[in-house]
Scaffold this motif. Sequence first.
Motif, mmCIF file in Angstrom:
data_model
loop_
_atom_site.group_PDB
_atom_site.id
_atom_site.type_symbol
_atom_site.label_atom_id
_atom_site.label_comp_id
_atom_site.label_asym_id
_atom_site.label_seq_id
_atom_site.Cartn_x
_atom_site.Cartn_y
_atom_site.Cartn_z
ATOM 1 N N GLY A 18 -72.933 47.677 39.822
ATOM 2 C CA GLY A 18 -72.092 48.345 40.811
ATOM 3 C C GLY A 18 -72.775 49.238 41.826
ATOM 4 N N ALA A 79 -81.056 57.716 49.693
ATOM 5 C CA ALA A 79 -79.691 58.274 49.713
ATOM 6 C C ALA A 79 -79.293 58.760 51.105
ATOM 7 N N PRO A 153 -83.936 49.755 38.330
ATOM 8 C CA PRO A 153 -83.860 50.523 39.577
ATOM 9 C C PRO A 153 -83.004 51.776 39.456
ATOM 10 N N ARG A 154 -83.401 52.817 40.170
ATOM 11 C CA ARG A 154 -82.590 54.039 40.248
ATOM 12 C C ARG A 154 -81.572 53.864 41.367
ATOM 13 N N THR A 155 -80.583 53.003 41.102
ATOM 14 C CA THR A 155 -79.580 52.693 42.121
ATOM 15 C C THR A 155 -78.604 53.840 42.312
ATOM 16 N N LEU A 156 -77.894 53.790 43.428
ATOM 17 C CA LEU A 156 -76.878 54.783 43.785
ATOM 18 C C LEU A 156 -75.501 54.175 43.581
ATOM 19 N N HIS A 157 -74.582 54.953 43.004
ATOM 20 C CA HIS A 157 -73.234 54.473 42.713
ATOM 21 C C HIS A 157 -72.245 55.499 43.245
ATOM 22 N N HIS A 158 -71.491 55.093 44.259
ATOM 23 C CA HIS A 158 -70.662 56.052 44.977
ATOM 24 C C HIS A 158 -69.459 56.492 44.154
ATOM 25 N N ARG A 159 -69.269 57.787 44.055
ATOM 26 C CA ARG A 159 -68.088 58.326 43.365
ATOM 27 C C ARG A 159 -67.100 58.906 44.356
ATOM 28 N N PHE A 164 -72.774 60.743 44.693
ATOM 29 C CA PHE A 164 -73.334 59.515 44.143
ATOM 30 C C PHE A 164 -73.862 59.786 42.738
ATOM 31 N N MET A 165 -73.546 58.880 41.835
ATOM 32 C CA MET A 165 -74.180 58.871 40.532
ATOM 33 C C MET A 165 -75.483 58.077 40.671
ATOM 34 N N VAL A 166 -76.559 58.660 40.162
ATOM 35 C CA VAL A 166 -77.838 57.956 40.173
ATOM 36 C C VAL A 166 -78.013 57.285 38.809
ATOM 37 N N ALA A 167 -78.411 56.021 38.835
ATOM 38 C CA ALA A 167 -78.546 55.262 37.590
ATOM 39 C C ALA A 167 -79.381 56.036 36.575
ATOM 40 N N GLY B 18 -68.782 51.078 39.690
ATOM 41 C CA GLY B 18 -69.130 49.821 39.042
ATOM 42 C C GLY B 18 -69.183 49.808 37.525
ATOM 43 N N MET B 165 -76.938 50.337 31.751
ATOM 44 C CA MET B 165 -77.352 51.589 32.346
ATOM 45 C C MET B 165 -76.241 52.601 32.082
ATOM 46 N N ARG B 169 -77.392 61.475 36.548
ATOM 47 C CA ARG B 169 -77.010 62.694 37.273
ATOM 48 C C ARG B 169 -76.289 62.341 38.572
#
Lengths: 178, 178
Positions: A18, A79, A153-159, A164-167, B18, B165, B169
């Motif tokens: 995601g 980011a 990967p340290r992906t970004l997940h938008h909240r 953003f939550m970082v993986a 996600g 995953m 943070r």
Amino acid sequence: MRKRPWPLGEVYRLLEPGPVVLLTTARGGKANVMALSWQTMLDFEPPLVALVLGDRDWSYGLLRATRECAINVPTAELARAVVGAGNCSGRDVDKFARFGLTPAPASVVRAPLIAECCASLEARVVDARLARRYGLFVVEVVAAWADARAAHPRTLHHRGRGVFMVAGREIRLPSKMR
Amino acid sequence: MRKRPWPLGEVYRLLEPGPVVLLTTARGGKANVMALSWQTMLDFEPPLVALVLGDRDWSYGLLRATRECAINVPTAELARAVVGAGNCSGRDVDKFARFGLTPAPASVVRAPLIAECCASLEARVVDARLARRYGLFVVEVVAAWADARAAHPRTLHHRGRGVFMVAGREIRLPSKMR
């Protein structure tokens, strides 16, 4: 970091968690990039992905017209570029120049890959039946590229609203699932 | 933990990053649960979600027949139940009993909510045009519930083959995006 070909049957591992992606399109020699969180895998192989765009997005018209794009996966260091790209329009701004993103030629589509992203997927629209109603495009990934970071990967997940939550860490459990 | 109503206009904040979700369905007094990673938001309000199921999934037939479900968001403590639910079929097993999940009555739909999940969204199918071709159902969330963990949940994000995953943070950047 140099990208190498990524197996098409493993593309789901890049998108299934995601991440926010940077979607690139191009027309008439001009490219655009948008930040997009509304995506999901639809099938493993060939990899099919659903992308959801707003009909007011500049990229919406480009994707409808060209039926080609690249889906780029940014990591946490990008980011600021991700948020920047999400907060202005390609109508007004060359977002590559403004946010320090480097366009690199793709192998099959005209949309550029983003050099700084850990993975880039070249894709073609295969079904636009739900585009008008929901902004949903079904695309098929026809070529995939990833660098060494893409395995974890340290992906970004938008909240929402710039959060953003970082993986985080990974856990592994015995599973027969793909 | 007690769930309270969650504003429908904020539902995207639960699904946009996600997470793996646990999808519940029910028919004839029997409920089922499946693990599902292929989902995306389609619209903010009313919240529309695309869910992608395989046509061999037991839940696929239940969702087609009843046009109702609940989308439950598990956190990391439920990892074993998530993997367990993903590795067997409701044809053979009462997954609630086997994996220690507690069904709780929903307010609008007949599918149960899962008490242990931090959020539960009651939803109805509004478009099944792409169900046959891609397994894609458009559902509208008609009621939403979340407990205190849902603001910063330790969600699970599948990376394939039993690797998840765990949400890490959060970072916050100035943004005009919703």
